[in-house]
Structure formats: C-alpha cells, structure tokens
Design a protein around this motif. Structure first.
Motif, PDB file in Angstrom:
ATOM      1  N   UNK A 157       0.844  -1.231  -0.348  1.00 48.15           N
ATOM      2  CA  UNK A 157      -0.076  -0.105  -0.124  1.00 48.15           C
ATOM      3  C   UNK A 157       0.903   1.324  -0.239  1.00 48.15           C
ATOM      4  N   UNK A 158       2.604   1.005   0.012  1.00 46.55           N
ATOM      5  CA  UNK A 158       3.302   2.208  -0.391  1.00 46.55           C
ATOM      6  C   UNK A 158       2.796   2.765   1.104  1.00 46.55           C
ATOM      7  N   UNK A 159       2.252   3.021   2.467  1.00 41.92           N
ATOM      8  CA  UNK A 159       2.310   3.880   3.561  1.00 41.92           C
ATOM      9  C   UNK A 159       3.763   4.044   3.781  1.00 41.92           C
ATOM     10  N   UNK A 160       4.698   3.490   3.612  1.00 47.04           N
ATOM     11  CA  UNK A 160       6.136   4.126   4.053  1.00 47.04           C
ATOM     12  C   UNK A 160       6.657   4.985   3.504  1.00 47.04           C
ATOM     13  N   UNK A 161       7.804   6.136   3.523  1.00 50.64           N
ATOM     14  CA  UNK A 161       8.046   7.338   3.126  1.00 50.64           C
ATOM     15  C   UNK A 161       9.470   7.307   2.958  1.00 50.64           C
ATOM     16  N   UNK A 162      10.083   7.871   3.136  1.00 46.47           N
ATOM     17  CA  UNK A 162      11.524   9.126   3.879  1.00 46.47           C
ATOM     18  C   UNK A 162      10.726  10.558   3.729  1.00 46.47           C
ATOM     19  N   UNK A 163      11.196  11.443   5.062  1.00 50.68           N
ATOM     20  CA  UNK A 163      10.945  12.391   5.050  1.00 50.68           C
ATOM     21  C   UNK A 163      12.382  13.410   4.723  1.00 50.68           C
ATOM     22  N   UNK A 164      12.152  14.868   3.719  1.00 50.68           N
ATOM     23  CA  UNK A 164      13.571  15.672   3.597  1.00 50.68           C
ATOM     24  C   UNK A 164      12.945  17.139   4.318  1.00 50.68           C
ATOM     25  N   UNK A 200      10.806   4.124  -9.171  1.00 51.03           N
ATOM     26  CA  UNK A 200      10.255   3.019  -8.657  1.00 51.03           C
ATOM     27  C   UNK A 200       8.990   3.063  -7.566  1.00 51.03           C
ATOM     28  N   UNK A 201       8.270   3.828  -7.383  1.00 48.13           N
ATOM     29  CA  UNK A 201       7.045   4.613  -7.218  1.00 48.13           C
ATOM     30  C   UNK A 201       7.857   4.641  -5.419  1.00 48.13           C
ATOM     31  N   UNK A 202       8.432   4.552  -4.723  1.00 47.66           N
ATOM     32  CA  UNK A 202       8.396   5.461  -3.582  1.00 47.66           C
ATOM     33  C   UNK A 202       8.013   6.404  -3.547  1.00 47.66           C
TER      34      UNK A 202
END
Length: 124
Positions: A71-78, A112-114
């Motif tokens: 579900x692509x609920x993880x992410x990095x933040x900047x 890659x849709x991250x």
C-alpha cells in the motif's frame, strides 16, 4: 546500549534512472558504491552532505519486474529551506504524487514509486 540511524534501503529497477532522479530532485550525491564480483548486485549509498544518514539504492541484476510496495504507506522525509522552490522543481519534474496543503507538505515519487515527503524547514 545506544542505537543510531545508519541508512534506509530502496531496491531499484534502473539504477542510473534512480541516481539521476535523486540527484536532480533532492540534491543527493553518491558517497559509496559496492559492486558484486559476479555482477549480481550494485549498492549505491547517497548522502545529503550534512547528516550522516544515507539512502542505499540496491540494484539486483536478476530482478525483472517492478517491486511490490504494498500500500506504499512507508516513506522518507526531507526538510527543505526553500519549500516553494522545491515545490516548483518537483512540479516541473512531474513527480508530485500527493499534496496536503492543509498540513503544508507534499510527497514526490521516485522512478520505482517510493514516496518521499517534503516538509518546510520550519515545520516541527
């Protein structure tokens, strides 16, 4: 016992395309590269030049399909000083995938849709 963040890993299908994206979109630079003797994988570590945290991109020679990100609920933040400038760059690149104007943030997606969250410098 004290643990410190070291790096996050994203597996990528096209290493050169991903490197181009992270350089242009976020200003990250390659800090280390490991190539398997048999050519089966390449690891590239990217840094922002300020923090010690790295993003590891892993390319696997025999992987032939998009990665299942669920579900692509993880992410990095900047965090970024010039939020409006970053927004305009990402809009021009066509990589903004989600905006939350109420919270004052947005997300971009890599080849890659991250997902990567972009927040203004002054946001706590």
């Amino acid at each position: 016992m004290k643990f410190k963040f070291c790096h996050n890993n994203f597996n990528v299908l096209n290493l050169e395309k991903s490197l181009e994206f992270y350089t242009k979109a976020l200003g990250l630079v390659e800090t280390k590269r490991t190539v398997a003797e048999d050519g089966s994988f390449i690891l590239v570590f990217l840094g922002d030049g300020e923090s010690t945290h790295k993003l590891e991109l892993t390319w696997l020679r025999d992987w032939d399909r998009p990665y299942n990100l669920g579900d692509n609920e993880f992410h990095l933040a900047f965090r970024v000083e010039n939020f409006d400038g970053a927004y305009n760059l990402h809009k021009e690149m066509g990589c903004i995938c989600y905006e939350n104007k109420e919270m004052g943030i947005y997300f971009i997606s890599d080849p890659d849709n991250y997902w990567i969250e972009i927040v203004p410098e002054n946001m706590k």
